[in-house]
Design an enzyme around this catalytic site. Structure first.
Site, PDB file in Angstrom:
ATOM      1  N   PRO A   1      86.853 -27.924  21.245  1.00 42.12           N
ATOM      2  CA  PRO A   1      86.210 -26.826  20.542  1.00 42.12           C
ATOM      3  C   PRO A   1      87.280 -25.871  20.000  1.00 42.12           C
ATOM      4  O   PRO A   1      88.037 -25.284  20.756  1.00 42.12           O
ATOM      5  CB  PRO A   1      85.376 -26.127  21.628  1.00 42.12           C
ATOM      6  CG  PRO A   1      85.398 -27.010  22.808  1.00 42.12           C
ATOM      7  CD  PRO A   1      86.591 -27.874  22.691  1.00 42.12           C
ATOM      8  N   GLU A   2      87.333 -25.784  18.681  1.00 49.86           N
ATOM      9  CA  GLU A   2      88.204 -24.807  18.039  1.00 49.86           C
ATOM     10  C   GLU A   2      87.285 -23.745  17.435  1.00 49.86           C
ATOM     11  O   GLU A   2      86.082 -23.774  17.684  1.00 49.86           O
ATOM     12  CB  GLU A   2      89.078 -25.501  16.995  1.00 49.86           C
ATOM     13  CG  GLU A   2      89.897 -26.643  17.603  1.00 49.86           C
ATOM     14  CD  GLU A   2      90.780 -27.379  16.597  1.00 49.86           C
ATOM     15  OE1 GLU A   2      91.195 -26.768  15.611  1.00 49.86           O
ATOM     16  OE2 GLU A   2      91.037 -28.569  16.820  1.00 49.86           O
TER      17      GLU A   2
ATOM     18  N   LYS B   1      88.673 -18.547  20.098  1.00 51.49           N
ATOM     19  CA  LYS B   1      87.879 -19.612  20.712  1.00 51.49           C
ATOM     20  C   LYS B   1      87.098 -19.094  21.908  1.00 51.49           C
ATOM     21  O   LYS B   1      86.618 -19.888  22.713  1.00 51.49           O
ATOM     22  CB  LYS B   1      88.800 -20.756  21.144  1.00 51.49           C
ATOM     23  CG  LYS B   1      89.641 -21.330  20.006  1.00 51.49           C
ATOM     24  CD  LYS B   1      90.696 -22.306  20.500  1.00 51.49           C
ATOM     25  CE  LYS B   1      91.675 -22.650  19.407  1.00 51.49           C
ATOM     26  NZ  LYS B   1      92.842 -23.419  19.914  1.00 51.49           N
TER      27      LYS B   1
ATOM     28  N   HIS C   1      78.484 -32.741  35.924  1.00 49.27           N
ATOM     29  CA  HIS C   1      79.357 -31.626  35.520  1.00 49.27           C
ATOM     30  C   HIS C   1      78.634 -30.407  34.958  1.00 49.27           C
ATOM     31  O   HIS C   1      79.192 -29.670  34.162  1.00 49.27           O
ATOM     32  CB  HIS C   1      80.404 -32.097  34.502  1.00 49.27           C
ATOM     33  CG  HIS C   1      81.127 -33.324  34.912  1.00 49.27           C
ATOM     34  ND1 HIS C   1      81.904 -33.403  36.043  1.00 49.27           N
ATOM     35  CD2 HIS C   1      81.177 -34.552  34.351  1.00 49.27           C
ATOM     36  CE1 HIS C   1      82.418 -34.612  36.155  1.00 49.27           C
ATOM     37  NE2 HIS C   1      81.980 -35.345  35.146  1.00 49.27           N
TER      38      HIS C   1
ATOM     39  N   ARG D   1      86.132 -31.912  32.209  1.00 51.25           N
ATOM     40  CA  ARG D   1      87.543 -31.727  32.564  1.00 51.25           C
ATOM     41  C   ARG D   1      87.852 -30.391  33.224  1.00 51.25           C
ATOM     42  O   ARG D   1      88.954 -30.169  33.675  1.00 51.25           O
ATOM     43  CB  ARG D   1      88.419 -31.914  31.327  1.00 51.25           C
ATOM     44  CG  ARG D   1      88.623 -33.386  31.040  1.00 51.25           C
ATOM     45  CD  ARG D   1      89.363 -33.585  29.746  1.00 51.25           C
ATOM     46  NE  ARG D   1      88.462 -34.180  28.787  1.00 51.25           N
ATOM     47  CZ  ARG D   1      88.804 -34.491  27.541  1.00 51.25           C
ATOM     48  NH1 ARG D   1      90.023 -34.244  27.120  1.00 51.25           N
ATOM     49  NH2 ARG D   1      87.946 -35.034  26.735  1.00 51.25           N
TER      50      ARG D   1
ATOM     51  N   ARG E   1     101.840 -33.081  20.875  1.00 50.35           N
ATOM     52  CA  ARG E   1     100.519 -33.105  20.231  1.00 50.35           C
ATOM     53  C   ARG E   1     100.540 -34.159  19.135  1.00 50.35           C
ATOM     54  O   ARG E   1     101.490 -34.210  18.338  1.00 50.35           O
ATOM     55  CB  ARG E   1     100.186 -31.753  19.598  1.00 50.35           C
ATOM     56  CG  ARG E   1     100.007 -30.626  20.575  1.00 50.35           C
ATOM     57  CD  ARG E   1      98.642 -30.718  21.253  1.00 50.35           C
ATOM     58  NE  ARG E   1      98.429 -29.623  22.173  1.00 50.35           N
ATOM     59  CZ  ARG E   1      98.709 -29.673  23.485  1.00 50.35           C
ATOM     60  NH1 ARG E   1      99.234 -30.753  24.015  1.00 50.35           N
ATOM     61  NH2 ARG E   1      98.465 -28.634  24.252  1.00 50.35           N
TER      62      ARG E   1
END
Length: 287
Positions: free
Chosen positions: A2-3, A58, A106, A124, A277
DNA sequence: AAGAGGCCCTGATAGC
DNA sequence: TGCTATCAGGGCCTCT
């Protein structure tokens, strides 16, 4: 993943669904997120009324009355689901396990309002919540972050003065939240493609025109992504479980070995590690 | 002080 | 089939 655009999509749908609603109950199943959920998290939220859901960079900002706030960062795999009591009853009665909208595992945090609940899911656990006690602390929290691309503060003069005497490539700067906030790895790649810039090029060696392109294209790419409901690579969904569509517009991300999409360009998209990256770029038009 | 690299974590996928 | 290795990446932290 998510940006800024994905977080904005979540903000918009949350704001529609829970604005002016009061928290009745909070269920925490796992406190061990990126930062341990504070001991008073449940009692802080209980009884408070949401007056708006905002966003910076964010971060989602749940604004409550009396100058109280709760931040939520989705990390890399965090998703927010809003489910009404009716939908929930249907699910448990029929095929909970086949639910297209609600994950089973989760679901770490549930914030319960009248007739509906907000569920935070994060495999995560890189995401986190943070309680903020007044607007001054909120301001402090964001003090070190750079402006968003949309803000007028993100201009040519600002970029020049920030980059002065620094020796990093332009892609690293786009990922540096202290320089400009809201851009992550996917959009950094896409923005540089639209600028026709080599991601590995030293930022302070760029021309005035390049900086202007960066300003323009970061705004363009992010706003187009928002208009398209964000990007869904793997698991991003809005609060109703709907996927984004902007991934269909990707020019370079995850397109290694494929033909460049620019008209008349015969380039092939390359993949290369830049500071741990994965970086994607066209070997012909991004030089 | 700037910049590079490590770490947190799980699920998907590749390779044997 | 089942094991292990690798990759994904946001933000914070440490080390140089």
């Amino acid at each position: 993943m998510p940006e800024l655009p994905e977080v904005e999509i979540v903000r918009q749908s949350l704001n529609k669904k829970i604005n002016q609603k009061k928290v009745i109950k909070v269920i925490v199943r796992n406190r061990n997120l990126r930062f341990k959920l504070p001991i008073n998290f449940e009692t802080f939220l209980k009884g408070r009324k949401i007056i708006e859901v905002k966003r910076f960079s964010k971060y989602l900002i749940f604004c409550f009355s009396n100058d109280k706030y709760c931040l939520l960062h989705l990390g890399m795999s965090g998703t927010v689901h809003v489910i009404t009591d009716n939908q929930r009853n249907l699910l448990t009665n029929t095929s909970f396990y086949n639910s297209p909208t609600l994950p089973i595992k989760h679901n770490h945090v549930e914030i319960i309002f009248k007739n509906l609940r907000v569920i935070y899911n994060d495999p995560r656990r890189f995401g986190f919540f943070q309680i903020i006690n007044d607007s001054l602390s909120l301001k402090k929290k964001f003090a070190n972050l750079g402006p968003e691309p949309f803000q007028t503060e993100f201009n040519y003069k600002y970029i020049i003065s920030f980059l002065k005497g620094k020796n990093k490539n332009i892609k690293n700067f786009l990922l540096d939240q202290n320089f400009v906030s809201g851009i992550g790895n996917i959009y950094a790649n896409e923005i540089l493609f639209h600028c026709k810039l080599d991601p590995n090029k030293k930022a302070d060696s760029l021309k005035k025109d390049d900086y202007k392109k960066i300003i323009l294209n970061s705004r363009k790419v992010l706003s187009k992504a928002i208009k398209n409901g964000g990007s869904t690579i793997k698991d991003f969904k809005n609060t109703s479980g709907k996927r984004g569509r902007f991934q269909k517009n990707f020019k370079v991300y995850e397109r290694k070995g494929q033909l460049c999409k620019r008209l008349n360009c015969k380039g092939i998209i390359q993949k290369k590690e830049i500071s741990n990256r994965s970086t994607f770029f066209c070997n012909i038009c991004q030089i």
